[in-house]
Every structure is written in C-alpha cells, then in structure tokens.
Motif scaffolding. Structure first.
Motif, PDB file in Angstrom:
ATOM      1  N   ALA A 113      14.935   9.988 -23.497  1.00 23.84           N
ATOM      2  CA  ALA A 113      13.672   9.274 -23.747  1.00 23.84           C
ATOM      3  C   ALA A 113      13.507   9.030 -25.238  1.00 23.84           C
ATOM      4  O   ALA A 113      13.758   9.919 -26.051  1.00 23.84           O
ATOM      5  N   ALA A 114      13.098   7.814 -25.585  1.00 22.25           N
ATOM      6  CA  ALA A 114      12.839   7.433 -26.979  1.00 22.25           C
ATOM      7  C   ALA A 114      11.577   6.571 -26.985  1.00 22.25           C
ATOM      8  O   ALA A 114      11.036   6.255 -25.928  1.00 22.25           O
ATOM      9  N   VAL A 115      11.097   6.202 -28.159  1.00 21.26           N
ATOM     10  CA  VAL A 115       9.879   5.388 -28.237  1.00 21.26           C
ATOM     11  C   VAL A 115      10.247   3.957 -28.622  1.00 21.26           C
ATOM     12  O   VAL A 115      10.969   3.746 -29.610  1.00 21.26           O
ATOM     13  N   PRO A 116       9.771   2.962 -27.843  1.00 23.49           N
ATOM     14  CA  PRO A 116      10.071   1.574 -28.193  1.00 23.49           C
ATOM     15  C   PRO A 116       9.445   1.200 -29.537  1.00 23.49           C
ATOM     16  O   PRO A 116       8.295   1.554 -29.815  1.00 23.49           O
ATOM     17  N   GLY A 117      10.220   0.484 -30.337  1.00 19.47           N
ATOM     18  CA  GLY A 117       9.758   0.098 -31.676  1.00 19.47           C
ATOM     19  C   GLY A 117       8.457  -0.676 -31.669  1.00 19.47           C
ATOM     20  O   GLY A 117       7.626  -0.537 -32.580  1.00 19.47           O
ATOM     21  N   SER A 118       8.241  -1.488 -30.624  1.00 21.36           N
ATOM     22  CA  SER A 118       7.055  -2.359 -30.607  1.00 21.36           C
ATOM     23  C   SER A 118       5.759  -1.559 -30.648  1.00 21.36           C
ATOM     24  O   SER A 118       4.730  -2.083 -31.066  1.00 21.36           O
ATOM     25  N   SER A 119       5.798  -0.281 -30.238  1.00 16.59           N
ATOM     26  CA  SER A 119       4.543   0.473 -30.235  1.00 16.59           C
ATOM     27  C   SER A 119       4.092   0.822 -31.650  1.00 16.59           C
ATOM     28  O   SER A 119       3.003   1.363 -31.828  1.00 16.59           O
ATOM     29  N   PHE A 120       4.900   0.500 -32.648  1.00 17.20           N
ATOM     30  CA  PHE A 120       4.513   0.767 -34.038  1.00 17.20           C
ATOM     31  C   PHE A 120       4.129  -0.518 -34.786  1.00 17.20           C
ATOM     32  O   PHE A 120       3.973  -0.495 -36.005  1.00 17.20           O
ATOM     33  N   TYR A 121       4.039  -1.633 -34.048  1.00 17.70           N
ATOM     34  CA  TYR A 121       3.725  -2.927 -34.685  1.00 17.70           C
ATOM     35  C   TYR A 121       2.569  -3.605 -33.966  1.00 17.70           C
ATOM     36  O   TYR A 121       2.412  -3.446 -32.752  1.00 17.70           O
ATOM     37  N   ARG A 122       1.827  -4.415 -34.706  1.00 23.45           N
ATOM     38  CA  ARG A 122       0.762  -5.221 -34.097  1.00 23.45           C
ATOM     39  C   ARG A 122       1.375  -6.266 -33.176  1.00 23.45           C
ATOM     40  O   ARG A 122       0.961  -6.438 -32.043  1.00 23.45           O
ATOM     41  N   ASP A 123       2.399  -6.962 -33.672  1.00 24.97           N
ATOM     42  CA  ASP A 123       3.066  -7.979 -32.870  1.00 24.97           C
ATOM     43  C   ASP A 123       4.326  -7.345 -32.283  1.00 24.97           C
ATOM     44  O   ASP A 123       5.258  -7.020 -33.035  1.00 24.97           O
TER      45      ASP A 123
END
Ligand code: GLN
Length: 408
Positions: free
Chosen positions: A366-376
């Motif tokens: 399990a890892a965290v998707p990068g998009s959850s750290f960006y507005r877009d």
C-alpha cells in the motif's frame, strides 16, 4: 480538491438528504492516506501508506505513561496542557532553536499537531482570508483551510530535475501568492510528502514576505528531528522579526513513535495563544492527561536519543530507496521526514490511483497516490508516496513484492 479511490463512498451514493449537510464538507473527501491503511488491511498488503511506525515506542516513555495512570493522573489536565509538559516544551525550544518561550502564556497542548493546526487556523482566519500553502502539501491543510473559512493559495514545489537534488519553489510565484487578503502561510519543514528541508535562505525569503505583507507563519515542524545528509532544521520563529508572527506546531507522534497518543502543541505569542486556547478548549477540552505526563518524560530524554532516531531512519531510507529504484521507480531522495515521493511514469499506467489500486491488490504493497497532495489531481498523476517508518523486515517484505513489478 477532487480525489477518488475506487472503494470510497461518494457524495452521490450517500443516503442523507443534502440539506442535512454542511456545504463545507462538500469541498473535500475523507483522508486518502487513512483510506489506504484500510485498503492495506482489507487486502493484507504491506502498509507503506500511512506514516506511523510499526515498531515499539521507547520503553521509558511507555513506563512513564503507565506510572501516570497508576498515580491516578486520569482526570482532565489544565485545558491548555499539563504544566510539566508545557515546561518541557518551552525548555526544548530553547535548547534546539534558541527560542525563549513562556510556558504559562505561549504554549497550548492539543490532541496531536493535527488539532493544533486546525485550532490555530480557526483562531486566526476570517471568511475571505487567504492562506498560502506549498504544494504538494500534507493533505490535512486543504480541508483545514476550508473549515476555517480561508481560501488556500497554492505555490508549487517543483520536483528535482535530472541532475539537481532538491524540490524548489519559484520566488516570483511565491510573491505573487501574497496580497492584502493573505492572513498566513502554512509551512511544513522537514516536509511531508517531499522530504524537503527548507534552507535558511529559503526561510528568509518567506519571512521577508511575511514582514512586508504583515502575514503570520504557521509552521508544522513535526519531523524536526528526522534529518539526513547533514541537513539542519531551522524554526521560522528563530528568524529576525518572526517570533511575534509565528505559530510553531509540533508533537510527540513522530519524534517518539507514538502517533496514536494524540499529543501535540502550538507555541505562539500570548495574544495568538489566547485565541488558540479558546478554540482548543471548546473543540476538545484537552489532550490525554497521563500521556501528557509521559510527554514531559519523553522531552527529557538525552540528546543521544535524537541522534539514534535520525540514524535509524537514515538506515531505513537507504534500505527502501534502492529497492524502489530497482523496481523501476524514480525516487526523489528525501532530506528529512520519513517519506519518499516517487515518479511512476516508467510503469505506463494512466494515473496514480490506478497504480496504487494495482499495487495494493495485485502486488501487495500500500502506498499513497500523489494526487492526494495536490489541488489538481493531474499534478500528482505520475507520483506515489511511500512511508519508510517501518521495521527493516517490513521494508524487505515490501521490496520482495515490489520486485514483481514490470516497468515498460
Ligand atoms: N502524517 C502521517 C502521514 O502523512 C499520518 C497522517 C494521518 O493519518 N494523520 O501519513
């Protein structure tokens, strides 16, 4: 802030009539980081998503917590924090950063730095205020701004280009984000998710803007002691002119490996502390009393403790990063904190969500998707974050699974 993980219930599925719900909650989703932990449990995957250690907290601290319960320190502490812990916090800020703090008037102990951040934003923001946030950003800051009525203004940290090693921001872009509506800048150093440690000259640039535009700095310094490659942590409050306009947030979770205890704090000048204390009082009354006593013991550990902590994380970083590189990830080498952001473009998947779903279900990590750290979400569509605050055997188990990946 559009984010999506396939298993999550969306607003459209919900049964509750819309008029029962606050408009505020329409604008953000549940935490993706915490959702990934649930997915790791569901699929029996190795959890390198949420940043919590899977190893024991120091014995002395656990003993201090047991002793406090035994001594019947089981009722509310003073709402803004047990005196023993506030004294220890003030002392440590003097020792590590040369900042003098009045523990009676300038410290508020909260339920984790998470509560310290939202209490601070609620205490200082009015509707229409703007808050400058570097992105990628720790996902709480988005909802925190919305809940406090403020509008986040994002400034990009750009990933290291080939040959250069650091995430950088553009000075002009930062200046452009400041205007007469700006109330505060939220700064997290050492940084989650990038591992960037802001340098003195970068902090000076930010502090100059804070002074010019009469803006507060709210700094999340929870990874203060987790540093690599000779980097130094500098508190914004230690810079000329900043002590009076900085709220310094920190906590026990990361330094003492007790993320579940929920003990954090905000240090700020008296008038701001008074406002934070009011919000904190009505939000939570207080942080767990016996664990605050254990906190006082933790903050009295000798300097060797901190050297060993950083060394342990350096070993873990140096264990995971080569395994990720061998599996086909491009790693942005962290200088601090315990995460590594990676570029996944060699795997040829459409986006980070598809990639982490495949990773948790088919590969077993399990890892965290990068998009959850960006507005877009598009900005993080080819990035994924791994946490390495895990036993070496956990990292080895993940590495063995990741070796099955096939870059194209
Ligand atoms: N700070 C940790 C992370 O980024 C944990 C987040 C949380 O769930 N509170 O993973």
């Amino acid at each position: 802030m559009a984010k999506a993980i396939s298993t999550r219930q969306t607003a459209d599925d919900a049964i509750a009539p819309k008029h029962f719900l606050s408009d505020k909650v329409e604008h953000f989703t549940e935490s993706v980081i915490r959702e990934m932990t649930r997915q790791a449990m569901l699929y029996g995957a190795v959890n390198l998503a949420q940043g919590f250690p899977d190893f024991s907290a120091p014995e002395e601290i656990k003993q201090a917590a047991r002793a406090a319960i035994e001594k019947d320190i089981n009722q509310y502490a003073i709402t803004w924090g047990a005196k023993s812990l506030r004294n220890a916090i003030a002392r440590q800020m003097g020792v590590w950063q040369g900042i003098s703090v009045d523990p009676e008037k300038e410290v508020t102990v909260c339920c984790g730095s998470t509560e310290a951040m939202i209490s601070t934003l609620l205490a200082v923001c009015n509707v229409g205020d703007e808050v400058v946030v570097f992105e990628p950003f720790y996902e709480n800051y988005g909802p925190d701004s919305i809940l406090s009525g403020a509008r986040p203004r994002f400034v990009k940290l750009r990933p290291p280009a080939q040959g250069s090693e650091e995430w950088m921001f553009d000075e002009k872009e930062l200046r452009h984000a400041f205007d007469r509506h700006t109330k505060a800048i939220v700064l997290n150093t050492p940084n989650n998710p990038t591992g960037k440690v802001f340098t003195r000259s970068e902090l000076e640039l930010i502090s100059d803007l804070c002074l010019e535009f009469d803006v507060l700095a709210i700094t999340d310094e929870i990874y203060e002691h987790i540093l690599y490659d000779g980097t130094k942590h500098i508190s914004m409050a230690a810079l000329d002119g900043m002590r009076e306009r900085t709220v310094t947030i920190n906590g026990m979770s990361k330094t003492y490996s007790v993320t579940g205890w929920r003990v954090g704090w905000a240090v700020a000048p008296e008038p701001i502390t008074n406002a934070i204390r009011k919000v904190h009082d009505f939000l939570t009354v207080g942080a767990p009393a016996p664990l605050q006593e254990a906190g006082a013991a933790a903050l009295s550990l000798p300097p060797e403790y901190y050297a060993k902590l950083a060394e342990g994380y350096r070993t873990r970083r140096n264990h995971l990063v080569p395994a990720l590189e061998a599996a086909g990830f491009r790693c942005f080498r962290p200088r601090g904190a315990y995460y590594v952001m990676t570029d996944i473009s060699r795997f040829g998947l459409a986006n980070d969500i598809e990639f982490v779903n495949y990773l948790v279900k088919e590969v077993g990590v399990a890892a965290v998707p990068g998009s959850s750290f960006y507005r877009d979400p598009r900005d993080g569509a080819q990035q994924v974050r791994f946490a390495f605050c895990k036993k070496l055997e956990t990292l080895d188990a993940a590495a063995a699974k990741l070796a099955k990946l096939r870059p194209r």
